[in-house]
Design a protein around this motif. Structure first.
Motif, PDB file in Angstrom:
ATOM      1  N   GLY A 118       0.805  -1.210   0.000  1.00 57.99           N
ATOM      2  CA  GLY A 118       0.000   0.000   0.000  1.00 57.99           C
ATOM      3  C   GLY A 118       0.840   1.262   0.000  1.00 57.99           C
ATOM      4  O   GLY A 118       2.080   1.217   0.014  1.00 57.99           O
ATOM      5  N   PHE A 119       0.153   2.420   0.004  1.00 56.10           N
ATOM      6  CA  PHE A 119       0.841   3.709  -0.035  1.00 56.10           C
ATOM      7  C   PHE A 119      -0.004   4.742   0.703  1.00 56.10           C
ATOM      8  O   PHE A 119      -1.213   4.565   0.918  1.00 56.10           O
ATOM      9  CB  PHE A 119       1.076   4.150  -1.479  1.00 56.10           C
ATOM     10  N   PHE A 120       0.629   5.830   1.089  1.00 59.09           N
ATOM     11  CA  PHE A 120      -0.050   6.952   1.710  1.00 59.09           C
ATOM     12  C   PHE A 120      -0.458   7.967   0.641  1.00 59.09           C
ATOM     13  O   PHE A 120       0.238   8.143  -0.363  1.00 59.09           O
ATOM     14  CB  PHE A 120       0.853   7.631   2.744  1.00 59.09           C
ATOM     15  N   CYS A 121      -1.560   8.587   0.853  1.00 62.30           N
ATOM     16  CA  CYS A 121      -2.018   9.610  -0.087  1.00 62.30           C
ATOM     17  C   CYS A 121      -1.002  10.752  -0.176  1.00 62.30           C
ATOM     18  O   CYS A 121      -0.496  11.218   0.850  1.00 62.30           O
ATOM     19  CB  CYS A 121      -3.374  10.160   0.359  1.00 62.30           C
ATOM     20  N   TYR A 122      -0.720  11.163  -1.385  1.00 60.69           N
ATOM     21  CA  TYR A 122       0.163  12.295  -1.657  1.00 60.69           C
ATOM     22  C   TYR A 122       1.565  12.103  -1.049  1.00 60.69           C
ATOM     23  O   TYR A 122       2.186  13.069  -0.598  1.00 60.69           O
ATOM     24  CB  TYR A 122      -0.441  13.599  -1.126  1.00 60.69           C
ATOM     25  N   ASP A 123       2.030  10.869  -1.027  1.00 59.47           N
ATOM     26  CA  ASP A 123       3.367  10.589  -0.493  1.00 59.47           C
ATOM     27  C   ASP A 123       4.411  11.204  -1.424  1.00 59.47           C
ATOM     28  O   ASP A 123       4.540  10.813  -2.590  1.00 59.47           O
ATOM     29  CB  ASP A 123       3.582   9.082  -0.372  1.00 59.47           C
ATOM     30  N   SER A 124       5.170  12.158  -0.929  1.00 59.72           N
ATOM     31  CA  SER A 124       6.135  12.868  -1.778  1.00 59.72           C
ATOM     32  C   SER A 124       7.274  11.968  -2.256  1.00 59.72           C
ATOM     33  O   SER A 124       7.893  12.245  -3.282  1.00 59.72           O
ATOM     34  CB  SER A 124       6.717  14.064  -1.016  1.00 59.72           C
ATOM     35  N   ALA A 125       7.561  10.890  -1.546  1.00 63.94           N
ATOM     36  CA  ALA A 125       8.629   9.978  -1.962  1.00 63.94           C
ATOM     37  C   ALA A 125       8.229   9.118  -3.151  1.00 63.94           C
ATOM     38  O   ALA A 125       9.090   8.478  -3.770  1.00 63.94           O
ATOM     39  CB  ALA A 125       9.024   9.072  -0.791  1.00 63.94           C
ATOM     40  N   LEU A 126       6.917   9.103  -3.498  1.00 61.78           N
ATOM     41  CA  LEU A 126       6.434   8.268  -4.601  1.00 61.78           C
ATOM     42  C   LEU A 126       5.855   9.093  -5.749  1.00 61.78           C
ATOM     43  O   LEU A 126       5.207   8.530  -6.633  1.00 61.78           O
ATOM     44  CB  LEU A 126       5.366   7.295  -4.088  1.00 61.78           C
ATOM     45  N   THR A 127       6.085  10.375  -5.747  1.00 62.92           N
ATOM     46  CA  THR A 127       5.485  11.240  -6.780  1.00 62.92           C
ATOM     47  C   THR A 127       6.525  11.814  -7.744  1.00 62.92           C
ATOM     48  O   THR A 127       6.289  12.831  -8.381  1.00 62.92           O
ATOM     49  CB  THR A 127       4.747  12.399  -6.102  1.00 62.92           C
ATOM     50  N   LYS A 128       7.675  11.146  -7.876  1.00 60.08           N
ATOM     51  CA  LYS A 128       8.691  11.621  -8.811  1.00 60.08           C
ATOM     52  C   LYS A 128       8.226  11.414 -10.254  1.00 60.08           C
ATOM     53  O   LYS A 128       7.387  10.555 -10.534  1.00 60.08           O
ATOM     54  CB  LYS A 128      10.003  10.879  -8.564  1.00 60.08           C
ATOM     55  N   GLY A 184     -10.942   9.016  -0.856  1.00 63.81           N
ATOM     56  CA  GLY A 184     -11.121   9.723   0.405  1.00 63.81           C
ATOM     57  C   GLY A 184      -9.825  10.237   0.988  1.00 63.81           C
ATOM     58  O   GLY A 184      -9.620  10.160   2.208  1.00 63.81           O
ATOM     59  N   CYS A 185      -8.956  10.767   0.124  1.00 63.50           N
ATOM     60  CA  CYS A 185      -7.645  11.248   0.589  1.00 63.50           C
ATOM     61  C   CYS A 185      -7.732  12.718   0.995  1.00 63.50           C
ATOM     62  O   CYS A 185      -7.009  13.572   0.465  1.00 63.50           O
ATOM     63  CB  CYS A 185      -6.606  11.065  -0.521  1.00 63.50           C
ATOM     64  N   GLN A 186      -8.629  13.026   1.893  1.00 62.07           N
ATOM     65  CA  GLN A 186      -8.659  14.372   2.409  1.00 62.07           C
ATOM     66  C   GLN A 186      -7.452  14.635   3.311  1.00 62.07           C
ATOM     67  O   GLN A 186      -7.010  15.765   3.460  1.00 62.07           O
ATOM     68  CB  GLN A 186      -9.947  14.636   3.198  1.00 62.07           C
ATOM     69  N   GLN A 187      -6.907  13.568   3.873  1.00 61.69           N
ATOM     70  CA  GLN A 187      -5.730  13.692   4.713  1.00 61.69           C
ATOM     71  C   GLN A 187      -4.572  12.943   4.056  1.00 61.69           C
ATOM     72  O   GLN A 187      -4.741  11.849   3.510  1.00 61.69           O
ATOM     73  CB  GLN A 187      -5.986  13.114   6.109  1.00 61.69           C
ATOM     74  N   ALA A 188      -3.380  13.538   4.102  1.00 61.74           N
ATOM     75  CA  ALA A 188      -2.223  12.932   3.432  1.00 61.74           C
ATOM     76  C   ALA A 188      -1.773  11.644   4.113  1.00 61.74           C
ATOM     77  O   ALA A 188      -1.113  10.814   3.498  1.00 61.74           O
ATOM     78  CB  ALA A 188      -1.072  13.933   3.380  1.00 61.74           C
ATOM     79  N   LEU A 189      -2.131  11.446   5.365  1.00 61.71           N
ATOM     80  CA  LEU A 189      -1.685  10.283   6.100  1.00 61.71           C
ATOM     81  C   LEU A 189      -2.616   9.076   5.924  1.00 61.71           C
ATOM     82  O   LEU A 189      -2.396   8.054   6.563  1.00 61.71           O
ATOM     83  CB  LEU A 189      -1.555  10.610   7.591  1.00 61.71           C
ATOM     84  N   ARG A 190      -3.585   9.177   5.091  1.00 61.98           N
ATOM     85  CA  ARG A 190      -4.485   8.052   4.865  1.00 61.98           C
ATOM     86  C   ARG A 190      -3.740   6.975   4.077  1.00 61.98           C
ATOM     87  O   ARG A 190      -3.112   7.246   3.063  1.00 61.98           O
ATOM     88  CB  ARG A 190      -5.720   8.511   4.101  1.00 61.98           C
ATOM     89  N   TYR A 191      -3.859   5.738   4.542  1.00 60.40           N
ATOM     90  CA  TYR A 191      -3.123   4.621   3.928  1.00 60.40           C
ATOM     91  C   TYR A 191      -4.051   3.848   3.008  1.00 60.40           C
ATOM     92  O   TYR A 191      -5.133   3.399   3.415  1.00 60.40           O
ATOM     93  CB  TYR A 191      -2.561   3.686   5.010  1.00 60.40           C
ATOM     94  N   ILE A 192      -3.617   3.656   1.765  1.00 57.05           N
ATOM     95  CA  ILE A 192      -4.393   2.930   0.755  1.00 57.05           C
ATOM     96  C   ILE A 192      -3.722   1.591   0.521  1.00 57.05           C
ATOM     97  O   ILE A 192      -2.541   1.533   0.147  1.00 57.05           O
ATOM     98  CB  ILE A 192      -4.489   3.717  -0.565  1.00 57.05           C
TER      99      ILE A 192
END
Length: 326
Positions: free
Chosen positions: A31-41, A152-160
């Motif tokens: 899984g991943f966290f919403c808007y994870d900056s380490a995965l948005t390259k 439902g990624c209103q929060q960046a810490l939500r885990y998908i």
């Protein structure tokens, strides 16, 4: 033993094939966290668009060591072959009970066979790690294209954690889930270290005191730059590259030290070994041995005759003693 080793090599190749080209082993869905900056390259395209494409890397890893080992072994063989008398050298060695191999062919196949086995072993280790961990590439969210609103990624810490969160190309997503450890880093370091140790341990000609370190360090530097390129192009994390370096370096060191024993061994079979003390080197050794046996027998017979004479004289003295008393 030769056939047994071929079976092991064939099994290694088959296992690497199943890892690489089949879906026998499913990749772990991480899984991943919403808007994870380490995965948005940014995604810079397929592997063929890399500065070190797989075709170039595999050609160098497979072709350069093969060419260098064959050339080096041939040169060393010819130098040693011409430096000694032909009639004092044995130029073939037995392999099993059916055939004979030239020492040049035997050494070359031994070193290249171990190297090939190591290549597929590195591939198996890397693929196993990628399948088990399912670690995400730095560009994962770029190719995943998740619908953050629907998730439902209103929060960046939500885990998908569910796989259906991605809407992008499935091939790109699958490749983005297989990054730990880095295969390119592992293969490049394995080939560089194996070849560097081969050059250092095998070439002992005069005037190579600086040439060997230069060649070895150049190979290691190219492998290091390959790992840096993976990070610079956002295809792997630093942890992926470091893990690949460790796997490739460990397997290369193990094979060189424990399997081929630092590439020790003679190119040509040397002169006939000196005879052991129990063997007589002379053609008339059996006659000499018989001579020693005869001498021992003569000593034994002489001692028995002397003891017999002594006993007879003692008996004669005892018989004559009563007559003297009379």
């Amino acid at each position: 033993m030769l056939y047994f080793q071929l079976v092991i090599l064939a099994g290694t190749v088959m296992l690497a094939y199943y890892f690489e080209y089949t879906d026998t082993f499913s990749v772990h869905v991480q899984g991943f966290f919403c808007y994870d900056s380490a995965l948005t390259k940014p995604y810079l395209g397929g592997e063929e668009r890399s500065a070190v494409p797989p075709a170039l890397l595999y050609a160098l890893v497979a072709g350069l060591p093969t060419l260098m080992i064959m050339v080096t072994e041939t040169v060393l063989f010819l130098v040693q072959y011409t430096s000694k008398e032909f009639d004092r050298l044995e130029t073939t060695v037995a392999t099993g009970d059916c055939c004979y191999l030239n020492p040049l062919v035997r050494r070359t196949f031994r070193f290249l066979g171990v190297y090939t086995f190591g290549l597929f072993t590195v591939d198996i280790f890397v693929n196993a790690g990628q399948v088990v961990t399912g670690n995400l590439a730095p560009y994962f969210l770029t190719v995943c294209k998740p619908n953050f609103t629907a998730l439902g990624c209103q929060q960046a810490l939500r885990y998908i954690s569910h796989q259906e969160a991605c809407t992008g190309d499935q091939g790109d997503i699958l490749r983005a889930r297989k990054t730990f450890p880095s295969k390119e880093a592992a293969l490049s370091v394995y080939g560089a270290l194996y070849l560097a140790m081969y050059v250092t341990c095998t070439v002992r000609a005069k005037g190579t005191r600086l040439a060997k370190p230069v060649v070895s360090l150049t190979l290691v530097c190219l492998a290091f730059l390959t790992g840096l390129n993976r990070v610079a192009e956002y295809r792997n994390h630093w942890a992926d590259v470091i893990a690949g370096f460790v796997i490739g370096g460990a397997i290369a060191t193990f094979l060189v030290v424990c399997v081929v024993h630092n590439f020790k061994g003679k190119l040509l079979l040397g002169e006939d070994p000196p005879p052991s003390p129990s063997q007589d080197p002379l053609p008339g050794g059996s006659v000499l041995n018989m001579g020693r046996v005869d001498a021992s027998l003569e000593k034994y017979i002489a001692s028995q005759i002397w003891n017999a004479d002594k006993g007879f004289m003692t008996m004669e003295a005892d018989f004559q003693e009563p007559h003297r008393l009379r």
